[in-house]
Scaffold this motif. Structure first.
Motif, PDB file in Angstrom:
ATOM      1  N   UNK A 173      39.451  -7.389  25.982  1.00 51.77           N
ATOM      2  CA  UNK A 173      38.008  -7.141  25.939  1.00 51.77           C
ATOM      3  C   UNK A 173      37.637  -6.501  24.609  1.00 51.77           C
ATOM      4  N   UNK A 174      37.091  -7.301  23.670  1.00 47.17           N
ATOM      5  CA  UNK A 174      36.679  -6.742  22.379  1.00 47.17           C
ATOM      6  C   UNK A 174      35.660  -5.610  22.521  1.00 47.17           C
ATOM      7  N   UNK A 175      34.798  -5.735  23.518  1.00 49.82           N
ATOM      8  CA  UNK A 175      33.781  -4.700  23.708  1.00 49.82           C
ATOM      9  C   UNK A 175      34.426  -3.373  24.100  1.00 49.82           C
ATOM     10  N   UNK A 176      35.391  -3.433  25.010  1.00 54.96           N
ATOM     11  CA  UNK A 176      36.086  -2.221  25.429  1.00 54.96           C
ATOM     12  C   UNK A 176      36.837  -1.616  24.249  1.00 54.96           C
ATOM     13  N   UNK A 177      37.495  -2.451  23.458  1.00 54.46           N
ATOM     14  CA  UNK A 177      38.246  -1.950  22.313  1.00 54.46           C
ATOM     15  C   UNK A 177      37.328  -1.301  21.282  1.00 54.46           C
ATOM     16  N   UNK A 178      36.138  -1.863  21.127  1.00 50.05           N
ATOM     17  CA  UNK A 178      35.179  -1.271  20.192  1.00 50.05           C
ATOM     18  C   UNK A 178      34.773   0.122  20.648  1.00 50.05           C
ATOM     19  N   UNK A 179      34.540   0.255  21.944  1.00 48.95           N
ATOM     20  CA  UNK A 179      34.172   1.573  22.478  1.00 48.95           C
ATOM     21  C   UNK A 179      35.345   2.541  22.418  1.00 48.95           C
ATOM     22  N   UNK A 180      36.561   2.033  22.637  1.00 48.16           N
ATOM     23  CA  UNK A 180      37.737   2.899  22.541  1.00 48.16           C
ATOM     24  C   UNK A 180      37.902   3.425  21.118  1.00 48.16           C
ATOM     25  N   UNK A 181      37.665   2.552  20.132  1.00 45.04           N
ATOM     26  CA  UNK A 181      37.763   2.986  18.740  1.00 45.04           C
ATOM     27  C   UNK A 181      36.778   4.120  18.468  1.00 45.04           C
ATOM     28  N   UNK A 182      35.566   3.964  18.967  1.00 42.95           N
ATOM     29  CA  UNK A 182      34.559   5.019  18.782  1.00 42.95           C
ATOM     30  C   UNK A 182      34.953   6.287  19.533  1.00 42.95           C
ATOM     31  N   UNK A 183      35.534   6.104  20.723  1.00 43.02           N
ATOM     32  CA  UNK A 183      35.939   7.260  21.527  1.00 43.02           C
ATOM     33  C   UNK A 183      37.031   8.060  20.826  1.00 43.02           C
ATOM     34  N   UNK A 184      38.043   7.363  20.288  1.00 36.48           N
ATOM     35  CA  UNK A 184      39.127   8.054  19.586  1.00 36.48           C
ATOM     36  C   UNK A 184      38.609   8.732  18.322  1.00 36.48           C
ATOM     37  N   UNK A 185      37.720   8.041  17.588  1.00 39.16           N
ATOM     38  CA  UNK A 185      37.146   8.639  16.382  1.00 39.16           C
ATOM     39  C   UNK A 185      36.359   9.898  16.745  1.00 39.16           C
ATOM     40  N   UNK A 186      35.565   9.813  17.821  1.00 39.11           N
ATOM     41  CA  UNK A 186      34.790  10.976  18.262  1.00 39.11           C
ATOM     42  C   UNK A 186      35.704  12.096  18.730  1.00 39.11           C
TER      43      UNK A 186
END
Length: 200
Positions: A173-186
């Motif tokens: 899920x590219x959408x989930x991975x995009x949110x995970x990237x933001x979550x880890x960065x945050x």
């Protein structure tokens, strides 16, 4: 080691912090092997902090505001750089599949992140003596410290295994991975802010 110590150590280790976030992000980006190398780096840093605490340098760090603030500033800057790198997928810090990173680099990042956290040696000084009776020999303190280090490694391995087990589903899920990237960065940014606001 008492059951109370083991339980408390597990809770402390399992609470998401710098090492947990780094291990999860590395595992999602590079798989279980990369996550295990990240675990090794974080664990080695814990051993160094234990040695520092046992050598009495933690007391120096506690009384020297300049030293504490200097190390803290470096730690904050490094965590903010990690947040930016994850968000922009730079320096191999991608939560998406990427070219394998050399183990030495993964381990080095784990060590550096945790070494630049001045709260860890102070934590050892405040935490470990609570589980020792008055007048206990230094060997008992070392035993507890090594027990905590082993618990850290075991907990991080568990995080890596769980992340690796769910990796394929998440990567689909590219959408989930995009949110995970933001979550880890945050998460890295938030950890940097918390460190910046901490006091010796």
């Amino acid at each position: 080691m008492s059951p109370e110590f083991l339980l408390t150590a597990f809770i402390v280790c399992a609470t998401p912090g710098i090492g947990v976030v780094y291990t999860l992000a590395t595992t999602l980006g590079g798989g279980l092997r990369a996550g295990l190398w990240a675990t090794l780096g974080c664990t080695l840093a814990t051993v160094v902090h234990l040695a520092v605490a046992l050598a009495g340098l933690a007391a120096v760090l506690h009384t020297s505001a300049v030293l504490f603030q200097g190390i803290k500033a470096l730690g904050v800057l490094y965590l903010l750089w990690m947040a930016w790198a994850v968000l922009k997928e730079r320096g191999g810090l991608s939560v998406r599949p990427a070219a394998p990173q050399p183990p030495a680099i993964i381990v080095r990042r784990g060590i550096l992140m945790n070494l630049l956290n001045p709260k860890l040696p102070l934590f050892f000084v405040a935490f470990l003596p609570q589980f020792l009776p008055a007048g206990s020999p230094a060997a008992d303190l070392i035993t507890l410290g090594l027990g905590f280090t082993a618990m850290t490694a075991a907990t991080f391995v568990l995080y890596a295994v769980l992340a690796a087990a769910s990796r394929d589903a998440l990567l689909a899920s590219p959408r989930v991975m995009s949110w995970l990237r933001r979550l880890f960065a945050a998460s890295f940014a938030a950890l940097g802010l918390r460190l910046a606001l901490s006091r010796a």
